[in-house]
Design a protein around this motif. Structure first.
Motif, PDB file in Angstrom:
ATOM      1  N   VAL A   1     -29.207 -75.100   6.054  1.00 45.95           N
ATOM      2  CA  VAL A   1     -29.261 -74.344   4.616  1.00 45.95           C
ATOM      3  C   VAL A   1     -27.904 -74.466   4.247  1.00 45.95           C
ATOM      4  CG1 VAL A   1     -30.039 -72.441   2.515  1.00 45.95           C
ATOM      5  CG2 VAL A   1     -31.834 -73.072   4.052  1.00 45.95           C
ATOM      6  N   GLU A   2     -27.137 -73.955   5.512  1.00 48.43           N
ATOM      7  CA  GLU A   2     -25.716 -73.933   5.230  1.00 48.43           C
ATOM      8  C   GLU A   2     -25.094 -75.244   5.796  1.00 48.43           C
ATOM      9  OE1 GLU A   2     -24.220 -69.802   5.670  1.00 48.43           O
ATOM     10  OE2 GLU A   2     -24.958 -69.339   4.222  1.00 48.43           O
ATOM     11  N   ILE A   3     -23.957 -75.730   5.311  1.00 53.63           N
ATOM     12  CA  ILE A   3     -23.540 -77.287   6.328  1.00 53.63           C
ATOM     13  C   ILE A   3     -22.012 -77.004   6.064  1.00 53.63           C
ATOM     14  CG2 ILE A   3     -25.844 -78.429   6.004  1.00 53.63           C
ATOM     15  CD1 ILE A   3     -24.383 -79.926   3.458  1.00 53.63           C
ATOM     16  N   ASP A   4     -21.591 -77.976   7.117  1.00 58.09           N
ATOM     17  CA  ASP A   4     -20.027 -77.782   7.018  1.00 58.09           C
ATOM     18  C   ASP A   4     -20.620 -79.304   6.912  1.00 58.09           C
ATOM     19  OD1 ASP A   4     -18.054 -75.799   8.198  1.00 58.09           O
ATOM     20  OD2 ASP A   4     -20.471 -75.449   8.744  1.00 58.09           O
ATOM     21  N   LEU A   5     -18.760 -80.376   5.957  1.00 54.98           N
ATOM     22  CA  LEU A   5     -18.596 -81.206   5.812  1.00 54.98           C
ATOM     23  C   LEU A   5     -17.496 -81.601   5.775  1.00 54.98           C
ATOM     24  CD1 LEU A   5     -19.347 -84.428   3.983  1.00 54.98           C
ATOM     25  CD2 LEU A   5     -19.311 -82.440   2.176  1.00 54.98           C
ATOM     26  N   ILE A   6     -17.107 -82.390   6.596  1.00 57.43           N
ATOM     27  CA  ILE A   6     -15.322 -82.277   6.390  1.00 57.43           C
ATOM     28  C   ILE A   6     -15.109 -84.043   5.724  1.00 57.43           C
ATOM     29  CG2 ILE A   6     -13.904 -83.619   8.152  1.00 57.43           C
ATOM     30  CD1 ILE A   6     -14.710 -82.018  10.214  1.00 57.43           C
ATOM     31  N   LEU A   7     -14.292 -84.379   4.894  1.00 59.02           N
ATOM     32  CA  LEU A   7     -14.119 -85.582   4.022  1.00 59.02           C
ATOM     33  C   LEU A   7     -12.918 -86.006   4.887  1.00 59.02           C
ATOM     34  CD1 LEU A   7     -15.043 -83.926   0.809  1.00 59.02           C
ATOM     35  CD2 LEU A   7     -16.663 -85.301   1.786  1.00 59.02           C
TER      36      LEU A   7
ATOM     37  N   VAL B   1     -17.052 -89.629  -0.781  1.00 59.11           N
ATOM     38  CA  VAL B   1     -17.539 -88.293  -1.873  1.00 59.11           C
ATOM     39  C   VAL B   1     -19.134 -88.751  -3.092  1.00 59.11           C
ATOM     40  CG1 VAL B   1     -15.733 -87.635  -1.178  1.00 59.11           C
ATOM     41  CG2 VAL B   1     -16.271 -88.745  -3.256  1.00 59.11           C
ATOM     42  N   ILE B   2     -19.355 -90.458  -3.218  1.00 56.49           N
ATOM     43  CA  ILE B   2     -20.544 -90.316  -4.197  1.00 56.49           C
ATOM     44  C   ILE B   2     -21.458 -89.096  -4.051  1.00 56.49           C
ATOM     45  CG2 ILE B   2     -21.756 -92.655  -3.201  1.00 56.49           C
ATOM     46  CD1 ILE B   2     -21.098 -93.547  -5.583  1.00 56.49           C
ATOM     47  N   SER B   3     -21.773 -89.005  -2.481  1.00 54.09           N
ATOM     48  CA  SER B   3     -23.254 -88.285  -2.591  1.00 54.09           C
ATOM     49  C   SER B   3     -23.168 -86.981  -2.760  1.00 54.09           C
ATOM     50  CB  SER B   3     -23.863 -88.483  -1.093  1.00 54.09           C
ATOM     51  OG  SER B   3     -24.888 -89.883  -0.961  1.00 54.09           O
ATOM     52  N   LEU B   4     -21.569 -86.230  -2.528  1.00 59.21           N
ATOM     53  CA  LEU B   4     -21.623 -85.025  -2.855  1.00 59.21           C
ATOM     54  C   LEU B   4     -22.564 -83.417  -3.467  1.00 59.21           C
ATOM     55  CD1 LEU B   4     -19.863 -82.184  -1.632  1.00 59.21           C
ATOM     56  CD2 LEU B   4     -18.098 -83.466  -4.006  1.00 59.21           C
ATOM     57  N   PRO B   5     -22.625 -84.669  -4.979  1.00 61.15           N
ATOM     58  CA  PRO B   5     -23.407 -83.143  -6.083  1.00 61.15           C
ATOM     59  C   PRO B   5     -24.784 -83.637  -5.221  1.00 61.15           C
ATOM     60  CG  PRO B   5     -22.858 -85.272  -7.044  1.00 61.15           C
ATOM     61  CD  PRO B   5     -22.117 -85.178  -5.942  1.00 61.15           C
TER      62      PRO B   5
ATOM     63  N   LEU C   1     -27.178 -78.369  -2.096  1.00 64.25           N
ATOM     64  CA  LEU C   1     -26.103 -78.017  -3.216  1.00 64.25           C
ATOM     65  C   LEU C   1     -27.051 -77.504  -4.771  1.00 64.25           C
ATOM     66  CD1 LEU C   1     -22.563 -80.303  -3.535  1.00 64.25           C
ATOM     67  CD2 LEU C   1     -23.486 -77.182  -2.611  1.00 64.25           C
ATOM     68  N   LEU C   2     -28.394 -78.003  -4.750  1.00 62.63           N
ATOM     69  CA  LEU C   2     -29.655 -77.832  -4.891  1.00 62.63           C
ATOM     70  C   LEU C   2     -30.246 -76.983  -4.846  1.00 62.63           C
ATOM     71  CD1 LEU C   2     -30.744 -82.125  -5.265  1.00 62.63           C
ATOM     72  CD2 LEU C   2     -28.320 -80.703  -6.660  1.00 62.63           C
TER      73      LEU C   2
ATOM     74  N   GLY D   1     -22.054 -75.198 -12.413  1.00 61.01           N
ATOM     75  CA  GLY D   1     -23.554 -75.222 -12.375  1.00 61.01           C
ATOM     76  C   GLY D   1     -24.525 -76.034 -11.829  1.00 61.01           C
ATOM     77  N   LEU D   2     -23.794 -76.569 -10.419  1.00 62.03           N
ATOM     78  CA  LEU D   2     -25.108 -76.340  -8.875  1.00 62.03           C
ATOM     79  C   LEU D   2     -25.550 -74.587  -8.956  1.00 62.03           C
ATOM     80  CD1 LEU D   2     -22.807 -79.591  -7.095  1.00 62.03           C
ATOM     81  CD2 LEU D   2     -24.624 -79.887  -8.751  1.00 62.03           C
ATOM     82  N   ARG D   3     -26.881 -74.931  -8.319  1.00 61.91           N
ATOM     83  CA  ARG D   3     -27.505 -74.424  -7.939  1.00 61.91           C
ATOM     84  C   ARG D   3     -26.639 -73.304  -6.645  1.00 61.91           C
ATOM     85  NH1 ARG D   3     -33.792 -74.166  -7.579  1.00 61.91           N
ATOM     86  NH2 ARG D   3     -33.016 -72.149  -7.613  1.00 61.91           N
TER      87      ARG D   3
END
Length: 267
Positions: A59-65, A73-77, A82-83, A120-122
């Motif tokens: 449920v918690e993840i790490d993302l390195i950009l 970054v297009i899939s970030l939202p 994040l939902l 606005g993201l949950r």
């Protein structure tokens, strides 16, 4: 055991043609090991990567950009973490963008570029700036970093579980001796390195300065190290299976440890 799943191997845009073997999603991979996982870049393949991790209980993840160009970054939202209200994405991003990566990403996720603001993201985003050349811990994984040769900058990584290591080096244009030395340091001792081969050797001279490589340049760098194999990635969106198989055969003839990255493969 350390493994790397390729969730997207296209660069610049998702693949514009049907590609059953190599896939159409843009850059994303997930490294797993030592009881931990980290997403590497958030191209169009990252939504599926986040969903796979959620199924595993992350449920918690790490993302390195590596950097903030749109194809990364297009899939970030659309990350499922994040939902949902209990979701958290810890974003690790070079400090060249400033001390607060979450604030920088807030510029991306707002009108008129996106209908839902970051607030606005949950789920929540936590920002963690990375100093050039820093080593960080992501759970049980060690992540070494080095700058790459790309317009505006980018960050390459070497991920280790203490026994094995892999490197992801996108987007990088070989040719700067100082930066190449850091790239070779990340590759040293790795079982595999994912490298940028957006161009064919014939295309590369006309695209000098664009921040991407070709398979010949990748092989030259690999031969300076003891890396066991390289996965050539960041495929041009218009290059179909036939063209990629042709370039793969040429690269393998030059060095047997080279092959093209395929979407959904696990190393």
């Amino acid at each position: 055991m350390l493994n790397l799943t390729i969730h997207g191997a296209r660069g610049s845009l998702p693949g514009a043609r049907s590609s059953a073997e190599f896939g159409t999603a843009s850059i994303c991979a997930v490294a797993r090991g030592a009881g931990s996982a980290v997403i590497l870049d958030a191209g169009s393949g990252a939504a599926a990567a986040g969903a796979a991790l959620l199924e595993e209980g992350h449920v918690e993840i790490d993302l390195i950009l590596s950097h903030l160009h749109l194809d990364h970054v297009i899939s970030l939202p659309f990350l499922p973490q994040l939902l949902r209200g209990d979701g958290l994405v810890r974003v690790h991003l070079s400090q060249r963008y400033g001390p607060d990566p979450a604030a920088v990403l807030g510029e991306l996720l707002r009108a008129p570029w996106f209908p839902v603001p970051l607030s606005g993201l949950r789920g929540r985003i936590e920002g963690h700036p990375i100093a050039d050349g820093a080593t960080l811990r992501v759970g049980g994984l060690s992540v070494e970093t080095a700058p790459l040769n790309h317009p505006g900058g980018a960050t390459g990584v070497r991920i280790s579980d203490g026994a094995e290591a892999v490197a992801v080096l996108l987007d990088h244009e070989p040719g700067d001796d100082r930066i190449d030395a850091g790239v070779c340091r990340l590759m040293q001792g790795c079982r595999v390195a994912v490298m940028d081969a957006a161009w064919t050797p014939e295309e590369a001279p006309a695209r000098a300065g664009w921040g991407h490589g070709c398979w010949e340049a990748c092989i030259r760098l690999a031969r300076r190290t003891d890396v066991a194999a390289i996965l050539l990635s960041h495929h041009a969106p218009s290059r179909d299976d036939t063209a990629l198989l042709h370039e793969e055969a040429r690269a393998r003839q030059a060095w047997s440890g080279a092959r093209m990255a395929r979407q959904d493969e696990v190393i």
